[in-house]
Motif scaffolding. Structure first.
Motif, PDB file in Angstrom:
ATOM      1  N   ILE A 190       0.847  -1.193   0.000  1.00  0.00           N
ATOM      2  CA  ILE A 190       0.000   0.000   0.000  1.00  0.00           C
ATOM      3  C   ILE A 190       0.884   1.246   0.000  1.00  0.00           C
ATOM      4  N   PRO A 191       0.754   2.114  -1.011  1.00  0.00           N
ATOM      5  CA  PRO A 191       1.523   3.363  -1.016  1.00  0.00           C
ATOM      6  C   PRO A 191       1.102   4.261   0.150  1.00  0.00           C
ATOM      7  N   ASP A 192       2.047   5.061   0.634  1.00  0.00           N
ATOM      8  CA  ASP A 192       1.760   5.966   1.760  1.00  0.00           C
ATOM      9  C   ASP A 192       0.612   6.914   1.428  1.00  0.00           C
ATOM     10  N   ARG A 193       0.582   7.384   0.186  1.00  0.00           N
ATOM     11  CA  ARG A 193      -0.465   8.333  -0.198  1.00  0.00           C
ATOM     12  C   ARG A 193      -1.851   7.718  -0.104  1.00  0.00           C
ATOM     13  N   LEU A 194      -1.937   6.415  -0.392  1.00  0.00           N
ATOM     14  CA  LEU A 194      -3.226   5.746  -0.292  1.00  0.00           C
ATOM     15  C   LEU A 194      -3.618   5.593   1.185  1.00  0.00           C
ATOM     16  N   MET A 195      -2.640   5.297   2.043  1.00  0.00           N
ATOM     17  CA  MET A 195      -2.940   5.188   3.469  1.00  0.00           C
ATOM     18  C   MET A 195      -3.452   6.521   4.035  1.00  0.00           C
ATOM     19  N   GLU A 196      -2.863   7.616   3.552  1.00  0.00           N
ATOM     20  CA  GLU A 196      -3.321   8.942   3.980  1.00  0.00           C
ATOM     21  C   GLU A 196      -4.762   9.186   3.541  1.00  0.00           C
ATOM     22  N   ALA A 197      -5.046   8.786   2.291  1.00  0.00           N
ATOM     23  CA  ALA A 197      -6.396   8.994   1.761  1.00  0.00           C
ATOM     24  C   ALA A 197      -7.425   8.158   2.532  1.00  0.00           C
ATOM     25  N   ILE A 198      -7.038   6.940   2.878  1.00  0.00           N
ATOM     26  CA  ILE A 198      -7.943   6.061   3.630  1.00  0.00           C
ATOM     27  C   ILE A 198      -8.193   6.642   5.029  1.00  0.00           C
ATOM     28  N   GLY A 199      -7.118   7.150   5.627  1.00  0.00           N
ATOM     29  CA  GLY A 199      -7.250   7.727   6.955  1.00  0.00           C
ATOM     30  C   GLY A 199      -8.168   8.937   6.966  1.00  0.00           C
TER      31      GLY A 199
END
Length: 199
Positions: A190-199
């Motif tokens: 999982i890319p960091d940017r996707l984790m940010e978006a999910i959060g």
């Protein structure tokens, strides 16, 4: 054709006695060709039309040089994949002619050169950013931008996005456990940017 076939079977095979490609195609269409699908028949008719330059040649005169010459002319205005399809039908008709006794041996081994796949277009980073910004602006439902990012950043199919579960996020990996095309569990970083978006 019956007399020609008899000559061949009796061993008096000669260049003049061999049926022309056009005659073989007509004989195939009148027999075997009636028992194939409509799509198969259409493709056969189109291939026969595109092979018109070889129609009057006796089938034992079709050599690799003849085929290379036809293919070289054909790909000036058509794709290599289209040429290969026509050659598949030529091979089919020659094999049928041999099976029916018009030929003792195939006069040529038809090769279909591999066609190079077209390069897939690549979307630039700025275009991706502009697209995601537009998705964020135009959707009131926060699940939509998240779903779009899931599809783009993880390469998930629509069904996999719709079946996504929170518990499949394991650390920095997304584990696809639903119905996948290969029926196997997939682990995707999982890319960091996707984790940010999910959060």
């Amino acid at each position: 054709l019956a007399a020609t076939k008899e000559d061949i079977l009796l061993g008096r095979f000669g260049r003049k006695a061999a049926p022309a490609l056009k005659d073989v195609i007509k004989a195939w269409q009148a027999t075997r060709g009636k028992n194939v699908s409509a799509a198969h028949q259409r493709a056969a008719r189109q291939s026969a039309e595109d092979l018109r330059a070889l129609w009057m040649m006796p089938i034992n005169s079709i050599t690799p040089g003849v085929i290379d010459g036809w293919r070289g002319d054909f790909i000036q205005t058509h794709s290599a994949a289209s040429a290969n399809m026509r050659l598949r039908y030529l091979k089919l008709w020659l094999n049928w002619a041999q099976a029916e006794g018009y030929l003792r041996e195939l006069p040529v081994k038809i090769k279909q050169p591999r066609t190079q796949e077209r390069e897939r277009p690549v979307v630039g980073l700025t275009q991706v950013e502009a697209f995601l910004d537009a998705v964020d602006r135009d959707h009131r439902n926060p699940q939509v931008p998240c779903a779009v990012r899931f599809a783009m950043m993880l390469g998930l199919r629509e069904s996999e996005v719709l079946a996504a579960r929170w518990e499949w996020i394991q650390g920095d990996e997304y584990v696809v456990q639903g119905k996948t095309k290969s029926k196997k569990i997939r682990r995707i970083p999982i890319p960091d940017r996707l984790m940010e978006a999910i959060g």
